[in-house]
Design a protein around this motif. Structure first.
Motif, short mmCIF file in Angstrom:
data_model
loop_
_atom_site.label_atom_id
_atom_site.label_comp_id
_atom_site.label_asym_id
_atom_site.label_seq_id
_atom_site.Cartn_x
_atom_site.Cartn_y
_atom_site.Cartn_z
N ALA A 294 0.84 -1.19 0.00
CA ALA A 294 0.00 0.00 0.00
C ALA A 294 0.89 1.24 0.00
O ALA A 294 2.06 1.20 0.38
N ASP A 295 0.31 2.37 -0.42
CA ASP A 295 1.10 3.62 -0.49
C ASP A 295 1.73 3.97 0.84
O ASP A 295 2.88 4.39 0.90
N ARG B 80 5.98 3.25 0.32
CA ARG B 80 6.14 2.09 -0.55
C ARG B 80 7.58 1.91 -1.05
O ARG B 80 8.14 0.82 -0.96
N ASP B 81 8.20 2.95 -1.55
CA ASP B 81 9.54 2.84 -2.12
C ASP B 81 10.57 2.49 -1.04
O ASP B 81 11.38 1.58 -1.20
N ASN B 82 10.53 3.24 0.07
CA ASN B 82 11.47 2.97 1.16
C ASN B 82 11.31 1.56 1.71
O ASN B 82 12.29 0.86 1.98
N LEU C 78 -2.78 -6.58 6.33
CA LEU C 78 -3.44 -6.23 5.08
C LEU C 78 -4.47 -5.13 5.31
O LEU C 78 -5.08 -5.03 6.37
N GLY C 79 -4.68 -4.33 4.29
CA GLY C 79 -5.67 -3.27 4.34
C GLY C 79 -6.03 -2.84 2.94
O GLY C 79 -5.66 -3.48 1.96
N GLU C 80 -6.77 -1.74 2.84
CA GLU C 80 -7.13 -1.23 1.54
C GLU C 80 -5.85 -0.83 0.80
O GLU C 80 -5.00 -0.13 1.31
N GLY C 81 -5.72 -1.32 -0.42
CA GLY C 81 -4.55 -0.96 -1.22
C GLY C 81 -3.41 -1.95 -1.14
O GLY C 81 -2.39 -1.76 -1.79
N GLY C 82 -3.56 -3.02 -0.34
CA GLY C 82 -2.52 -4.04 -0.28
C GLY C 82 -1.96 -4.23 1.11
O GLY C 82 -2.67 -4.10 2.11
#
Length: 297
Positions: A196-197, A219-221, A266-270
């Motif tokens: 997720a973001d 996400r990237d980090n 887990l949650g909304e967006g992954g």
């Protein structure tokens, strides 16, 4: 039935209660042993309802421990994560429903650290052990109205801190497999698709194992940190799977020793959270469980 035999019929339930109160398997075992010493000092036949008596004694022992534990955890090096406990054999009670699994999830146990000790006791007794508000009041030596208020405040705090999200065991298994494959293969793009973001990674080394001293957010980090970490696991550890705290989790072993543990949220967006335990002290209980065939998921 003698005193020791009577106590053993309650041990599993007492451990389950103490773990939910303390978030530590080692401390829970110590609290249960302290409860046994109290029980051993009671004259035979003096206690009319042993189960209720022991639950009250143990709860109060845990309340005392929580007061000192809070200071220790404030001084803990890096992120603090509850000790993982294998639940495949029912050690913490049934794990058949989302609510049962949620009650021992790392997210909920971590949020409960922000509750006062009486609030924590109220929500554990009420939700996990089906105590009435009157029974909770009896354990905490307060009025029923006060017990209701403690419970209401605790539930509100937990609801504010965690959006509700439910997934099936099949979904959890599939996502964990995809996550592990992407992280261990260094597949940055595939891993980012699963995150997720606002994902956060917590790694608990306790100053005794290499870990990030602060949560890794974004996400990237998170993807870069996880790929770096898992690349070392793949080369140095044997990867396994187990049901831990009600969810499928990954374990890393080296030379017969459990060196790492990881679970997803887990949650909304992954994937919204990844909790990694690397502190060897916190892995000791789970390692003992997983070396016993009856405890494997």
């Amino acid at each position: 039935m003698d005193t020791a035999e009577e106590f053993e019929t309650h041990r599993s339930r007492l451990f389950s209660l103490a773990y939910r109160m303390l978030g530590s398997a080692a401390e829970a075992e110590d609290a249960v042993q302290d409860a046994y010493l109290r029980w051993h000092g009671v004259e035979p036949g003096q206690v009319a309802a042993p189960g209720a008596w022991l639950a009250k004694v143990l709860t109060n022992l845990c309340l005392n421990r929580l007061t000192s534990a809070r200071v220790q955890r404030e001084e803990y090096f890096g992120p603090w994560i509850p000790e993982p406990v294998g639940t495949g054999a029912g050690v913490l009670g049934p794990m058949e429903t989302a609510e049962q699994r949620d009650s021992v999830s790392f997210a909920v146990l971590t949020m409960m650290e922000q509750l006062s000790p009486p609030e924590r006791a109220a929500v554990v007794l009420r939700d996990a052990f089906d105590y009435s508000h009157r029974d909770v009041a009896g354990v905490l030596d307060c009025s029923e109205a006060n017990a209701r208020q403690l419970y209401r405040r605790a539930k509100q705090h937990l609801a504010d801190g965690r959006p509700r999200f439910t997934s099936s065991r099949e979904q959890d298994d599939e996502l964990l497999a995809r996550f592990l494959a992407a992280a261990s293969e260094g597949a940055m793009a595939q891993l980012e698709q699963l995150l997720a973001d606002q994902v956060v990674v917590w790694s608990d080394g306790g100053g005794k194992a290499s870990a990030a001293s602060r949560p890794v957010a974004g996400r990237d980090n998170a993807a870069r940190f996880l790929i770096g970490l898992f690349s070392r696991w793949v080369n140095a550890a044997q990867i396994g799977f187990a049901e831990v705290n009600g969810v499928p989790a990954v374990t890393g072993w080296a030379d017969g020793e459990l060196t790492a543990f990881g679970a997803l949220e887990l949650g909304e967006g992954g994937i919204t959270g990844v909790r990694l335990v690397l502190n060897p002290d916190k892995l000791a209980f789970l390692a003992t469980q997983l070396r016993e065939p009856s405890q494997n998921a």
